[in-house]
Motif scaffolding. Structure first.
Motif, PDB file in Angstrom:
ATOM      1  N   MET A   1       0.840  -1.197   0.000  1.00 14.05           N
ATOM      2  CA  MET A   1       0.000   0.000   0.000  1.00 14.05           C
ATOM      3  C   MET A   1       0.879   1.253   0.000  1.00 14.05           C
ATOM      4  N   ALA A   2       2.168   1.055   0.105  1.00 13.17           N
ATOM      5  CA  ALA A   2       3.145   2.139  -0.041  1.00 13.17           C
ATOM      6  C   ALA A   2       4.235   1.636  -0.963  1.00 13.17           C
ATOM      7  N   GLY A   3       4.578   2.416  -1.967  1.00 10.00           N
ATOM      8  CA  GLY A   3       5.660   2.062  -2.866  1.00 10.00           C
ATOM      9  C   GLY A   3       5.298   0.998  -3.900  1.00 10.00           C
ATOM     10  N   ASN A   4       6.299   0.548  -4.623  1.00 12.99           N
ATOM     11  CA  ASN A   4       6.209  -0.417  -5.712  1.00 12.99           C
ATOM     12  C   ASN A   4       5.539   0.199  -6.936  1.00 12.99           C
ATOM     13  N   VAL A   5       4.212   0.289  -6.976  1.00 13.09           N
ATOM     14  CA  VAL A   5       3.551   0.973  -8.095  1.00 13.09           C
ATOM     15  C   VAL A   5       2.408   1.836  -7.584  1.00 13.09           C
ATOM     16  N   TRP A   6       2.166   2.940  -8.277  1.00 15.16           N
ATOM     17  CA  TRP A   6       0.975   3.734  -8.024  1.00 15.16           C
ATOM     18  C   TRP A   6      -0.248   2.894  -8.378  1.00 15.16           C
ATOM     19  N   GLU A   7      -1.396   3.193  -7.744  1.00 18.65           N
ATOM     20  CA  GLU A   7      -2.602   2.399  -7.958  1.00 18.65           C
ATOM     21  C   GLU A   7      -3.785   3.299  -8.318  1.00 18.65           C
ATOM     22  N   TRP A   8      -4.489   2.885  -9.360  1.00 17.95           N
ATOM     23  CA  TRP A   8      -5.671   3.637  -9.802  1.00 17.95           C
ATOM     24  C   TRP A   8      -6.811   3.554  -8.788  1.00 17.95           C
ATOM     25  N   CYS A   9      -7.526   4.655  -8.657  1.00 14.00           N
ATOM     26  CA  CYS A   9      -8.786   4.689  -7.912  1.00 14.00           C
ATOM     27  C   CYS A   9      -9.912   5.019  -8.880  1.00 14.00           C
ATOM     28  N   ALA A  10     -11.140   4.817  -8.433  1.00 11.11           N
ATOM     29  CA  ALA A  10     -12.294   5.064  -9.295  1.00 11.11           C
ATOM     30  C   ALA A  10     -12.564   6.551  -9.490  1.00 11.11           C
ATOM     31  N   ASP A  11     -12.212   7.384  -8.511  1.00 11.72           N
ATOM     32  CA  ASP A  11     -12.637   8.781  -8.468  1.00 11.72           C
ATOM     33  C   ASP A  11     -11.971   9.685  -9.501  1.00 11.72           C
ATOM     34  N   TYR A  12     -12.735  10.662  -9.959  1.00 12.99           N
ATOM     35  CA  TYR A  12     -12.138  11.787 -10.656  1.00 12.99           C
ATOM     36  C   TYR A  12     -11.245  12.535  -9.674  1.00 12.99           C
ATOM     37  N   TYR A  13     -10.238  13.222 -10.207  1.00 18.10           N
ATOM     38  CA  TYR A  13      -9.398  14.070  -9.368  1.00 18.10           C
ATOM     39  C   TYR A  13      -9.837  15.519  -9.496  1.00 18.10           C
ATOM     40  N   SER A  14      -9.957  16.184  -8.349  1.00 19.20           N
ATOM     41  CA  SER A  14     -10.148  17.623  -8.306  1.00 19.20           C
ATOM     42  C   SER A  14      -9.303  18.153  -7.165  1.00 19.20           C
ATOM     43  N   ASN A  15      -8.519  19.178  -7.433  1.00 19.54           N
ATOM     44  CA  ASN A  15      -7.602  19.697  -6.423  1.00 19.54           C
ATOM     45  C   ASN A  15      -8.317  20.263  -5.207  1.00 19.54           C
ATOM     46  N   SER A  16      -9.561  20.690  -5.360  1.00 15.53           N
ATOM     47  CA  SER A  16     -10.298  21.307  -4.245  1.00 15.53           C
ATOM     48  C   SER A  16     -11.412  20.423  -3.697  1.00 15.53           C
ATOM     49  N   TYR A  17     -11.421  19.160  -4.060  1.00  9.74           N
ATOM     50  CA  TYR A  17     -12.529  18.274  -3.685  1.00  9.74           C
ATOM     51  C   TYR A  17     -12.747  18.201  -2.177  1.00  9.74           C
ATOM     52  N   TYR A  18     -11.671  18.117  -1.396  1.00  9.88           N
ATOM     53  CA  TYR A  18     -11.833  17.950   0.045  1.00  9.88           C
ATOM     54  C   TYR A  18     -12.582  19.114   0.679  1.00  9.88           C
ATOM     55  N   LYS A  19     -12.494  20.272   0.072  1.00  6.04           N
ATOM     56  CA  LYS A  19     -13.202  21.430   0.614  1.00  6.04           C
ATOM     57  C   LYS A  19     -14.712  21.296   0.469  1.00  6.04           C
ATOM     58  N   THR A  20     -15.156  20.406  -0.392  1.00  6.44           N
ATOM     59  CA  THR A  20     -16.597  20.247  -0.643  1.00  6.44           C
ATOM     60  C   THR A  20     -17.243  19.166   0.214  1.00  6.44           C
ATOM     61  N   VAL A  21     -16.435  18.430   0.976  1.00 10.55           N
ATOM     62  CA  VAL A  21     -16.996  17.309   1.745  1.00 10.55           C
ATOM     63  C   VAL A  21     -16.711  17.440   3.234  1.00 10.55           C
ATOM     64  N   THR A  22     -16.526  18.652   3.686  1.00 10.19           N
ATOM     65  CA  THR A  22     -16.288  18.878   5.108  1.00 10.19           C
ATOM     66  C   THR A  22     -17.591  19.251   5.802  1.00 10.19           C
ATOM     67  N   SER A  23     -17.877  18.552   6.879  1.00 11.04           N
ATOM     68  CA  SER A  23     -19.046  18.865   7.708  1.00 11.04           C
ATOM     69  C   SER A  23     -18.819  18.260   9.073  1.00 11.04           C
ATOM     70  N   ALA A  24     -19.528  18.758  10.053  1.00  7.55           N
ATOM     71  CA  ALA A  24     -19.342  18.280  11.422  1.00  7.55           C
ATOM     72  C   ALA A  24     -19.653  16.793  11.539  1.00  7.55           C
ATOM     73  N   ASN A  25     -20.636  16.335  10.780  1.00  7.09           N
ATOM     74  CA  ASN A  25     -21.039  14.936  10.847  1.00  7.09           C
ATOM     75  C   ASN A  25     -20.246  14.035   9.909  1.00  7.09           C
ATOM     76  N   GLY A  26     -19.424  14.649   9.092  1.00  6.70           N
ATOM     77  CA  GLY A  26     -18.630  13.871   8.160  1.00  6.70           C
ATOM     78  C   GLY A  26     -19.410  13.461   6.924  1.00  6.70           C
ATOM     79  N   VAL A  27     -18.791  12.658   6.081  1.00  2.00           N
ATOM     80  CA  VAL A  27     -19.410  12.188   4.852  1.00  2.00           C
ATOM     81  C   VAL A  27     -19.281  10.671   4.797  1.00  2.00           C
ATOM     82  N   LYS A  28     -20.303  10.000   4.264  1.00  2.00           N
ATOM     83  CA  LYS A  28     -20.288   8.541   4.208  1.00  2.00           C
ATOM     84  C   LYS A  28     -20.129   8.061   2.773  1.00  2.00           C
ATOM     85  N   ASN A  29     -19.210   7.125   2.587  1.00  2.00           N
ATOM     86  CA  ASN A  29     -18.955   6.500   1.284  1.00  2.00           C
ATOM     87  C   ASN A  29     -18.833   7.518   0.147  1.00  2.00           C
ATOM     88  N   PRO A  30     -17.955   8.501   0.276  1.00  6.76           N
ATOM     89  CA  PRO A  30     -17.811   9.489  -0.800  1.00  6.76           C
ATOM     90  C   PRO A  30     -17.331   8.839  -2.097  1.00  6.76           C
TER      91      PRO A  30
END
Length: 381
Positions: A294-323
């Motif tokens: 899970m560290a090193g060897n090869v990078w691994e693809w994820c399903a998600d699109y990348y957006s540099n500011s995405y984390y700013k859109t999913v912050t809340s006191a209760n959190g987010v489930k299965n983003p």
């Protein structure tokens, strides 16, 4: 499905098309001349591609007996849980902020990266042809480049991939053209070019795999790619707010914990971990969940699109489930390119240049990118 050629070339093509010429060698390698303008510092080893040298010191290994049920062979159950996702230390990049609360349901995850042997079974059963094995089409490529970008020389529009071509002396780390080459015939079966092969490397991670290729395999296997949240939750291995899958001990302290670059990047790898390049899967201890590499060897693809500011859109006191990630992709460095998230770092990662092996480290690449240090693993819900 649109199958475009290895798009890491886009970065190099942009430099080539704007201001540089290419030097052609008889071995099918195109070395990119130094740009006539300052090249912005590449964010990580992902921003450049490797000519894979056979791993030095690699020995045949016996896969461990994994504690799974008969319906999920080679997979590990990752329990549901809640964690704080994002930056853990001063090395964090802006896109790792803000750290935010995330809950994920339980899922199965491949204990290792998908191997050459596993991918070969898929190709044999389906006749699938990977992105890197296909000639890139200019009409597809130009959609991801700034308007008005001139067409590159036809000699570059061939089935090929970028490979690591290390210099023999220190170079400016802001200029990644110093260690990457666009090599004809490089693909998953020929990781260093058409004269190379993967004989005897069944248990090595398959590489030169695009996001499209990874999705095709996962569907055939009845699985899927992990979301970015699933990947980070799994990589943390049950630890809370730690920097690496093993805790906080620096990557080069103590015994080797992952396949990374030791020494001076990119000209001198001291190989304290016994590998110059790729290592067989499960060559290093697993994390707390029993997941390897899970560290090193090869990078691994994820399903998600990348957006540099995405984390700013999913912050809340209760959190987010299965983003599931953002609805669209956006990378301010290459705004015309549609990108997906990649995680975990590779054998090229080094603290002097990148720290991709941190569990919170985000990286991205275009969907058609297939590189020598980019692979994947799957999940099943």
């Amino acid at each position: 499905m649109k199958m475009i050629k290895n798009s890491l070339i886009f970065v190099l093509l942009t430099a080539i098309m704007i201001c540089a010429s290419c030097k052609h060698k008889t071995d099918g390698v195109v070395h990119v001349a130094g740009p006539a303008f300052p090249v912005k510092k590449a964010l990580c080893c992902e921003s450049n591609i490797p000519r894979r040298f056979a791993a030095i010191g690699a020995q045949p290994i016996t896969m461990p007996n994994l504690k799974v049920d008969k319906f999920h062979k080679g997979m590990i159950w990752i329990k549901a849980g809640t964690f704080m996702m994002g930056a853990d230390n001063s090395q964090a990049s802006p896109d790792e902020y803000p750290k935010h609360k995330v809950t994920v349901d339980g899922f199965w995850m491949d204990a290792t990266e998908v191997t050459n042997a596993q991918f070969a079974q898929f190709v044999k059963a389906t006749g699938y042809i990977t992105t890197a094995e296909q000639k890139p089409q200019w009409n597809d490529l130009k959609k991801q480049l700034p308007p008005g970008t001139p067409k590159p020389n036809d000699s570059l529009l061939v089935a090929a991939s970028l490979v690591f071509d290390p210099p023999k002396h220190p170079v400016d780390l802001n200029d990644y053209t110093q260690w990457w080459a666009w090599k004809k015939g490089a693909d998953w079966k020929h990781p260093h070019g058409k004269s190379s092969n993967i004989k005897g490397k069944d248990n090595y991670p398959v590489v030169h795999i695009s996001w499209y290729d990874a999705v095709a395999y996962s569907k055939w296997a009845g699985k899927s790619l992990p979301t970015e949240a699933e990947w980070e939750w799994a990589a943390r291995g049950g630890l809370q707010n730690k920097i690496y899958p093993w805790g906080n001990e620096p990557v080069d302290a103590g015994k080797p914990k992952a396949n990374t670059w030791q020494g001076h990047f990119p000209d001198n790898n001291t190989m304290e971990d016994k590998f110059y390049g790729l290592a067989p899967v499960a060559s290093f201890p697993p994390n707390g969940y029993g997941l390897y590499d899970m560290a090193g060897n090869v990078w691994e693809w994820c399903a998600d699109y990348y957006s540099n500011s995405y984390y700013k859109t999913v912050t809340s006191a209760n959190g987010v489930k299965n983003p599931q990630g953002p609805a669209t992709s956006y990378d301010p460095e290459e705004p015309y390119s549609k990108k997906r998230v990649i995680r975990g770092g590779s054998f090229l990662c080094n603290d002097s240049y990148c720290s991709g092996y941190r569990v919170a480290r985000r990286m991205k690449s275009t969907e058609d990118s297939g590189m020598e240090h980019l692979g994947f693993r799957c999940v099943s819900n």
